[in-house]
Motif scaffolding. Structure first.
Motif, PDB file in Angstrom:
ATOM      1  N   THR A  45      15.219  17.414  21.890  1.00 18.31           N
ATOM      2  CA  THR A  45      15.834  16.093  21.947  1.00 18.31           C
ATOM      3  C   THR A  45      17.042  16.169  22.864  1.00 18.31           C
ATOM      4  OG1 THR A  45      15.112  15.578  19.696  1.00 18.31           O
ATOM      5  CG2 THR A  45      16.870  14.222  20.621  1.00 18.31           C
ATOM      6  N   GLU A  46      17.075  15.300  23.859  1.00 17.92           N
ATOM      7  CA  GLU A  46      18.166  15.323  24.839  1.00 17.92           C
ATOM      8  C   GLU A  46      19.496  15.004  24.166  1.00 17.92           C
ATOM      9  OE1 GLU A  46      19.096  16.585  27.433  1.00 17.92           O
ATOM     10  OE2 GLU A  46      18.783  15.309  29.188  1.00 17.92           O
ATOM     11  N   PHE A  47      20.552  15.612  24.678  1.00 16.16           N
ATOM     12  CA  PHE A  47      21.905  15.363  24.167  1.00 16.16           C
ATOM     13  C   PHE A  47      22.212  13.867  24.205  1.00 16.16           C
ATOM     14  CE2 PHE A  47      26.500  14.893  24.808  1.00 16.16           C
ATOM     15  CZ  PHE A  47      26.989  15.601  23.704  1.00 16.16           C
ATOM     16  N   GLY A  48      22.790  13.367  23.120  1.00 14.33           N
ATOM     17  CA  GLY A  48      23.143  11.948  23.053  1.00 14.33           C
ATOM     18  C   GLY A  48      22.046  11.045  22.544  1.00 14.33           C
ATOM     19  N   HIS A  49      20.887  11.639  22.226  1.00  9.96           N
ATOM     20  CA  HIS A  49      19.762  10.847  21.717  1.00  9.96           C
ATOM     21  C   HIS A  49      19.377  11.307  20.313  1.00  9.96           C
ATOM     22  CE1 HIS A  49      18.852   8.694  25.459  1.00  9.96           C
ATOM     23  NE2 HIS A  49      19.142   9.820  26.088  1.00  9.96           N
ATOM     24  N   ASP A  50      18.637  10.448  19.622  1.00  7.25           N
ATOM     25  CA  ASP A  50      18.116  10.793  18.302  1.00  7.25           C
ATOM     26  C   ASP A  50      16.718  11.387  18.423  1.00  7.25           C
ATOM     27  OD1 ASP A  50      20.376   9.861  16.960  1.00  7.25           O
ATOM     28  OD2 ASP A  50      19.603   7.800  16.897  1.00  7.25           O
ATOM     29  N   ASP A  51      16.326  12.162  17.418  1.00  5.47           N
ATOM     30  CA  ASP A  51      14.989  12.740  17.402  1.00  5.47           C
ATOM     31  C   ASP A  51      13.925  11.656  17.262  1.00  5.47           C
ATOM     32  OD1 ASP A  51      16.172  15.308  17.330  1.00  5.47           O
ATOM     33  OD2 ASP A  51      16.351  15.186  15.144  1.00  5.47           O
ATOM     34  N   PRO A  52      12.805  11.783  17.970  1.00  8.62           N
ATOM     35  CA  PRO A  52      11.691  10.865  17.723  1.00  8.62           C
ATOM     36  C   PRO A  52      11.213  11.026  16.273  1.00  8.62           C
ATOM     37  CG  PRO A  52      11.349  12.155  19.725  1.00  8.62           C
ATOM     38  CD  PRO A  52      12.497  12.781  19.006  1.00  8.62           C
ATOM     39  N   PRO A  53      10.925   9.938  15.577  1.00  5.84           N
ATOM     40  CA  PRO A  53      10.496  10.033  14.184  1.00  5.84           C
ATOM     41  C   PRO A  53       9.207  10.849  14.024  1.00  5.84           C
ATOM     42  CG  PRO A  53      11.099   7.771  14.739  1.00  5.84           C
ATOM     43  CD  PRO A  53      11.068   8.545  16.028  1.00  5.84           C
ATOM     44  N   GLU A  54       9.197  11.740  13.035  1.00 10.34           N
ATOM     45  CA  GLU A  54       8.028  12.551  12.676  1.00 10.34           C
ATOM     46  C   GLU A  54       7.403  13.229  13.889  1.00 10.34           C
ATOM     47  OE1 GLU A  54       5.553   9.756  10.466  1.00 10.34           O
ATOM     48  OE2 GLU A  54       6.477  10.499   8.613  1.00 10.34           O
ATOM     49  N   PHE A  55       8.261  13.729  14.745  1.00 13.02           N
ATOM     50  CA  PHE A  55       7.780  14.285  16.010  1.00 13.02           C
ATOM     51  C   PHE A  55       7.039  15.604  15.810  1.00 13.02           C
ATOM     52  CE2 PHE A  55       8.603  15.900  20.455  1.00 13.02           C
ATOM     53  CZ  PHE A  55       7.896  14.902  21.097  1.00 13.02           C
ATOM     54  N   ASP A  56       7.442  16.361  14.794  1.00 10.70           N
ATOM     55  CA  ASP A  56       6.747  17.619  14.537  1.00 10.70           C
ATOM     56  C   ASP A  56       5.288  17.384  14.175  1.00 10.70           C
ATOM     57  OD1 ASP A  56       7.534  16.394  12.169  1.00 10.70           O
ATOM     58  OD2 ASP A  56       7.980  18.280  11.138  1.00 10.70           O
ATOM     59  N   LYS A  57       5.043  16.360  13.368  1.00 11.20           N
ATOM     60  CA  LYS A  57       3.668  16.025  12.986  1.00 11.20           C
ATOM     61  C   LYS A  57       2.872  15.558  14.209  1.00 11.20           C
ATOM     62  CE  LYS A  57       4.937  14.714   8.274  1.00 11.20           C
ATOM     63  NZ  LYS A  57       5.001  13.597   7.289  1.00 11.20           N
ATOM     64  N   TYR A  58       3.538  14.786  15.040  1.00 10.45           N
ATOM     65  CA  TYR A  58       2.891  14.275  16.254  1.00 10.45           C
ATOM     66  C   TYR A  58       2.477  15.432  17.173  1.00 10.45           C
ATOM     67  CZ  TYR A  58       2.952  12.509  21.070  1.00 10.45           C
ATOM     68  OH  TYR A  58       2.658  12.258  22.374  1.00 10.45           O
TER      69      TYR A  58
END
Length: 314
Positions: free
Chosen positions: A142-155
């Motif tokens: 996740t780029e600095f200053g941004h939030d993690d994409p939701p449920e990205f590990d599952k994706y």
């Protein structure tokens, strides 16, 4: 004005240091004359029963998915670190990809966005479908200053499925032939979401380390890379990947802010760097070597040292 004159003098002096070192040292190292006959399948051209994960010199790309970032001729020159697509980089021989994402699953570099992460994963899967023995390290953060994409590990797990090599310290000692048909070590580096755990399909951030030196001065970066590499344990005892980046980056105090002319200050010294690793007794630390605007000679330099290792030349 005085600051700019001082900066130009520093840059000129640093360029001369690398030119002089190259002329006095040369860039030949054990096995450096080796060139793969097929960069798309360069791992397959080596002895897969000798080729352990820890002994590979992995050619990588820095800010890999920036070939179409920003607006052409406007913002793109300030953020573009690769001109080739992900698929084209892999065909060229890259085996480590550095991908930055934001909360909507789009790839980004700082504030600039580009295509969806789906584009990256689809091109990775296209390459994997066309080859049989090539293993990829896919770093996604996740780029600095941004939030993690939701449920990205599952994706990621769903998208890469059976290709994934699960997180396991024993992987470093395994050969490529032992890991096949698994093909992807995916390192997921979220900012706030839970990190992957041992045994998970994805690998946690501690398995891919580096020391980022943010400078546009080529000799400073070159020598800092050597210093930090020398601080690492040899690959024979390491349970993590360590990356050296053969790049320099634009700085706000310099009028040249476009990536290409700045990173070109160090780009051509990859083989010199590998030679200096031998000269300084730290060649046994080298593992991941990344660059902007990857080219064939950079790949060949990494593959040559890999070949030398498995053939007992070093």
């Amino acid at each position: 004005m005085g600051g700019q004159i001082s900066k130009r003098r520093s840059l000129s002096a640093e360029k001369k240091i690398l030119v002089d070192l190259s002329q006095s040292s040369g860039s030949d190292y054990p096995g450096s004359e080796y060139h793969p006959s097929d960069r798309k399948n360069w791992m397959g051209g080596l002895d897969l029963e000798k080729l352990t994960i820890r002994n590979i010199i992995w050619p990588g790309t820095h800010d890999s998915a920036t070939n179409k970032i920003g607006i052409p001729f406007v913002t793109r020159p300030f953020a573009q670190c690769q001109s080739l697509s992900i698929y084209e980089q892999l065909v060229k021989g890259a085996r480590v990809l550095d991908i930055r994402v934001q909360e909507d699953r789009r790839v980004c570099h700082g504030i600039l966005k580009t295509y969806s992460i789906d584009v990256v994963l689809n091109e990775v899967k296209q390459f994997l479908s066309e080859t049989q023995c090539e293993i990829i390290i896919l770093e996604i953060r996740t780029e600095f200053g941004h939030d993690d994409p939701p449920e990205f590990d599952k994706y990621l797990t769903q998208k890469l499925g059976d290709y994934l090599i699960h997180q396991d310290d024993h992987v470093f000692d395994k050969t490529v032939s032992e890991l096949l048909p698994k093909r992807v070590i995916c390192v997921w580096k979220p900012r706030k979401s839970p990190a992957p755990k041992k045994g998970d399909p994805l690998w946690s951030s501690g398995y891919l380390k580096d020391n980022w030196i943010d400078t546009d001065l080529p000799s400073t970066k070159f020598e800092s890379n050597l210093k930090y590499l020398g601080d690492q344990p040899p690959v024979s005892t390491r349970k993590f990947f360590y990356r050296v980046e053969n790049t320099v980056t634009p700085q706000a105090d310099n009028p040249i802010l476009c990536v290409k002319p700045v990173t070109d200050r160090i780009h051509g010294y990859a083989r010199l760097f590998l030679k200096q690793c031998f000269e300084r007794g730290i060649a046994d630390r080298m593992q991941i070597f990344s660059t902007d605007f990857i080219d064939a000679d950079f790949v060949d330099a990494c593959v040559a040292l890999t070949h030398a290792r498995i053939e007992g030349m070093v």
